[in-house]
Design a protein around this motif. Sequence first.
Motif, PDB file in Angstrom:
ATOM      1  N   VAL A 139      49.282  44.231  42.115  1.00  0.00           N
ATOM      2  CA  VAL A 139      49.781  44.409  40.726  1.00  0.00           C
ATOM      3  C   VAL A 139      49.485  43.156  40.108  1.00  0.00           C
ATOM      4  O   VAL A 139      49.370  43.367  38.619  1.00  0.00           O
ATOM      5  CB  VAL A 139      51.181  44.548  40.908  1.00  0.00           C
ATOM      6  CG1 VAL A 139      52.116  44.881  39.704  1.00  0.00           C
ATOM      7  CG2 VAL A 139      51.483  45.892  41.634  1.00  0.00           C
ATOM      8  N   GLY A 140      49.561  42.135  40.439  1.00  0.00           N
ATOM      9  CA  GLY A 140      49.351  40.965  39.655  1.00  0.00           C
ATOM     10  C   GLY A 140      47.910  40.607  39.471  1.00  0.00           C
ATOM     11  O   GLY A 140      47.418  39.797  38.642  1.00  0.00           O
ATOM     12  N   ALA A 141      47.161  41.432  39.904  1.00  0.00           N
ATOM     13  CA  ALA A 141      45.680  41.045  39.740  1.00  0.00           C
ATOM     14  C   ALA A 141      45.217  41.500  38.056  1.00  0.00           C
ATOM     15  O   ALA A 141      46.018  42.203  37.348  1.00  0.00           O
ATOM     16  CB  ALA A 141      44.902  41.855  40.497  1.00  0.00           C
ATOM     17  N   SER A 142      44.219  40.843  37.695  1.00  0.00           N
ATOM     18  CA  SER A 142      43.561  41.165  36.269  1.00  0.00           C
ATOM     19  C   SER A 142      42.383  41.974  36.329  1.00  0.00           C
ATOM     20  O   SER A 142      41.419  41.238  36.293  1.00  0.00           O
ATOM     21  CB  SER A 142      43.751  39.597  35.511  1.00  0.00           C
ATOM     22  OG  SER A 142      43.390  38.731  36.046  1.00  0.00           O
ATOM     23  N   PRO A 143      42.404  43.016  36.335  1.00  0.00           N
ATOM     24  CA  PRO A 143      41.280  43.824  36.213  1.00  0.00           C
ATOM     25  C   PRO A 143      40.367  44.113  35.195  1.00  0.00           C
ATOM     26  O   PRO A 143      40.774  44.479  34.414  1.00  0.00           O
ATOM     27  CB  PRO A 143      41.731  44.998  37.061  1.00  0.00           C
ATOM     28  CG  PRO A 143      43.160  45.330  36.399  1.00  0.00           C
ATOM     29  CD  PRO A 143      43.577  44.097  36.266  1.00  0.00           C
TER      30      PRO A 143
END
Lengths: 694, 694
Positions: free
Chosen positions: B407-411
């Motif tokens: 959820v915390g990733a910046s895709p």
Amino acid sequence: MDALARALFNPQRIALVGASGDPAKNTARPQRFMRRHGFTGTLLPINPGRREILGEPAWPSLSEAPGPIDHAFVMTPSDTVIDIVRECGRLQVPVATIFSDGFAERGEEGRRLQDQLVAAARAGGVRLVGPNALGVIDTHANSPLTCNAAFETDTLIRGNLGIVSQSGSMLGAVLSRAQARGFGFSRMVSVGNECDLGVGELAAMMVEDPHTEAILLFLETLRDAPVLAQAARRAHAAGKPVIAYKLGRSDIGRELAASHTGAMTGADDVAAAFFRAHGIVRVDTLEGLLEAAQLMVRFPPARRPGDGRRVSVVTTTGGGAATVVDRLGLAGITLAPPTQAVVDDLARQRIHVGHSPLIDLTLAGTKKEIYAAVLEALLGSDHCDAVLAVVGSSAQFHPQLAVEPIVGASPRKPLIAFIAPAADTSLDLLRQGGVPAFRTPESCADAIRAWFDWTAPEGAQGSDGAGVSAAAGVLAACPDGALDERRSSAVFAALGIPPAPGEVLTDPQQACSLDFPVVAKVLSPDVLHKTDAGGVVLRIPDARALREAAAGILERVARAHPDARIEGVLVQRMESGLAEVILGYRHDPQVGAVVIVGAGGTLAEIYRDYAIRCAPVTVAQAAAMIDEVRALALVRGYRGMPPGDVAALAEAIAAFSALARLPGQPVAEAEINPLLVREAGRGVVAVDGLLVRR
Amino acid sequence: MDALARALFNPQRIALVGASGDPAKNTARPQRFMRRHGFTGTLLPINPGRREILGEPAWPSLSEAPGPIDHAFVMTPSDTVIDIVRECGRLQVPVATIFSDGFAERGEEGRRLQDQLVAAARAGGVRLVGPNALGVIDTHANSPLTCNAAFETDTLIRGNLGIVSQSGSMLGAVLSRAQARGFGFSRMVSVGNECDLGVGELAAMMVEDPHTEAILLFLETLRDAPVLAQAARRAHAAGKPVIAYKLGRSDIGRELAASHTGAMTGADDVAAAFFRAHGIVRVDTLEGLLEAAQLMVRFPPARRPGDGRRVSVVTTTGGGAATVVDRLGLAGITLAPPTQAVVDDLARQRIHVGHSPLIDLTLAGTKKEIYAAVLEALLGSDHCDAVLAVVGSSAQFHPQLAVEPIVGASPRKPLIAFIAPAADTSLDLLRQGGVPAFRTPESCADAIRAWFDWTAPEGAQGSDGAGVSAAAGVLAACPDGALDERRSSAVFAALGIPPAPGEVLTDPQQACSLDFPVVAKVLSPDVLHKTDAGGVVLRIPDARALREAAAGILERVARAHPDARIEGVLVQRMESGLAEVILGYRHDPQVGAVVIVGAGGTLAEIYRDYAIRCAPVTVAQAAAMIDEVRALALVRGYRGMPPGDVAALAEAIAAFSALARLPGQPVAEAEINPLLVREAGRGVVAVDGLLVRR
């Protein structure tokens, strides 16, 4: 239960080698899980630094622990494992499960270490699970001897499904998925690298387990196919279906399995042939693996090649039923509309269903008497081979009422339920009532397709003993290694496959008694690709042209293959047929002899259009293979074309597959390419072939 | 919101015609559901026998009820509906939803009744949903105006998904399935028979709805393709994906036209071409329909033909990841192993991942920093086009920790999650965090595959205007109806497709200036199957043989088709190429102009090996079509064969597809069969063709 199975699944004194006193550690899990789920026997944590672990006495080494020990569970670093297994041998510990990794899955060095491990185990009489195995579980024995985190669960549901998995982590995934639906397993094993006990032997132990009614396999490769074959046949005899989900359907999946398990992975179609030969059901979806067992347990395989694949459907939601039926159609399963007799029978009960291909009762179907009457009419009629019952919203709001007619039916053929809405209670009730019930259209269609594809283990009968002896005789008289075309053909002819008439010229000037036109081909055991070497001339009209052709062939081949042994030029009558077929035979390193039937030509190759079976096959199986090859529509009577001699082709395939019956299976590979199929009644003729011995 | 959309989805005064006072009846449902789910406007139950229904005042007829009425929901028997719609017209009710069945779905008589219904509605200015429609729902307007039993649910979750369904009952199934996972819909419509308002117009209204971010379609057929096409293009412009699940994939028996290519084309292929042309995503699984939207909403189509299809994977369960990746492989999506740069980058962070094709962190992956670092490295690298994050048991027992790094990733590219165990909380958390998350490997692979196949609506550019004018000119000069081969070829030549050089002999004795060998064919607009009529002779070696052949052709054709208009004998140079291609064009009754590319020969027909697109296509699209036809491996450079002139073939396909640009689209069907593809640089040549006008 034999001693080994007892030590594996129902041990009373277990050593936990490398057990940790820190409950958060993975190496503390087996002890925690065993006690949490009710194990009352003796656990012997082995840890040189601790006198007590998680409230139980601990021991510095196996030798210092009080014996006897039934089962050692080893969690120490890989470089310590061999000594521990030696110690197990000295202490007469019958079996050790090796959780430790760092063996064959880590490449060459790890493989050497694993070989030493196996040698140590053999020397000491210790059987091994693993290494790199997550554990061995028997819920009925309260024995979850595993490091798999999924056993952190509060309750472990006892069930009737056994599972053997080549993926340790997926053991947890399937456990959680089953338990979330209210059912569980009897026995579960993560086999790891299978350095000793493999999928087959463990599956066989599940056949003997009275609590196990079906055996699931989560496979990435086949490491011990012959043993698994035996286990599957025993399972069939015991009425216990074996259901496999196997990765590696795609190239990338195979690559992954190879890198993941360190094992060699073979072609997926060979695995499929193996499953079929030994009565193993193959599912294609993960949910299908869990959900299909109930169908297979209740309805054992009773099918033969050519049996109908017709489903009748009753539903309260047309769209919901169509989601399943549409997929069934892709698998060649047809919808059987109600017959006039069924319609009349129901009309007498004042139920009017019409002749539409599926019976959509819509709102009327929420009346259980109506649904039940339709279901009985379909189950009692011969016009279909299985019945699919689909339920809509009523399954969500009135589960008891909705499933009652389905649970109450008396199925004389497979009865399968699909629930269109999310309706867990209905699914539960169906399962408890013994009805195979599915949550997604995909898993439902997958299980139905798998059931239709499922046959009992194939017998080994069905080929001509005389032909086999004759072929063995011809082969025995041949020199070693690859055979030239003429000798190869002689072997096939002995099996009963007619070759094209031919003569061998040892000199280009030699006369030939065949009618023209003819073909000429170099005859040499050393030239496998004759055309590439300039060694073939087709459509030779007369004797002069033949002399030229023969001289040209010898000259070109001598240039292309200066060291080849040339035995002459083979001249054959030009043959023609409706279609060209390729017959192949191969001794596969994983599953043994297989036979392959495909159409000739580049396109058939591009389309990967062939049928493959474990060899030998019967004529009936050969006929089913012909039906599978799409391009052979050309001999089945395509669009007004004359039908080919399919019967002769089936005979030829069965005869060719009898290469597998030669004592010692001496043939590594063989090919007839092409086998020409003539019009019906006019037989087949082998035009070219080769045979290579092992 | 325009007035019609407001009357449909957010009506304030609703007449419930045929409402029942018995709460157990289906006809009581709309009133119960509206009130249960918070509708505060006016409901006007219409029932001649009751003054009060379920606690609200009832009215004997629409005319006697207090106006104005925004929306009439009609539940009375079919024979009363037309009068009720007339009454709606008189009362200026803008829209009526007809729940009543007994119309076109009941055959010919019902169809006539439906036609009268439409006429009555048109005359009165009333728009209709249905008949046989289950209802129109807007959760944000508290307006579940429906008889669908699924709305019996206690709470109706408001969501961002709109859905239009041709199956009324499946509306309930998808509602319950979504709500069981904690999400809901914005608007839902069951369109029934679509006698007036169809899928396209209703989808368009959802594009305008601020609460709707994606539009799902549950389709059984295409009734209003052009309107749906427009809606899909508006949806694309608005950044709202349109995602279709369509039945009828296995309906292979339907033949849409008599021509050869028509016979190869089932309706489903045409639908797939239509979806692609207009940027509609097609999913293959029911769960995929619900689960894919989050992926498509977050990552709009940015892909072009030929773009990479590479996925990188990070997982804590190798087996779990493999269940998805194996399926992706079947769809031609490859696994991108970490590059050296990624490996080095991670090594600097003391994370050692090696070069195996997927990054299996096993237990290390349960440390969120490690999982997060790997995820960032993959998302930040160019070596892959999407990233799949798979989670094992930690998702079951520590959902918060397990999903945090995802959820915390910046895709910067699609990031998709698959959860191997049953772990609803993790799936919820991912969904709330905006991460597309999947419950089964099958739906996960389906959605990823659908995303890779998804392109923006195709433009209409890309063909030569001069060629189109020239072709229109040639066509205008031709007689009506089917054209003979020479005139057909002239049209194709005007578009830019070179024909084989030829001459027409009007007398068998006439001389011919072409080099031999040649072929001779009867020239007649009335003989479509020339070979069957004895109207073709191939490989004619010299002038004398040509005279004989021409005379023979005329004689045989005159016998086979005594009434045919014979315009002579067409003589052409014998042409040869590496491969024979069939180009087809057809004006499909559902979706309009389509172009089809297939390989020639019986086998290609058996394998149903062709590519189909809405016409016209650009050269780039044509090149993608060539890549789809498996048999055209023969021109792509197969196993050492010389490559064919793929560029010229792509140009020819694009030029041929420009038949769709002719003013008024006058061509019903056209075919070039075969188009020969020569070696690279040597072009293509059309050897035979036909064209039939509408």
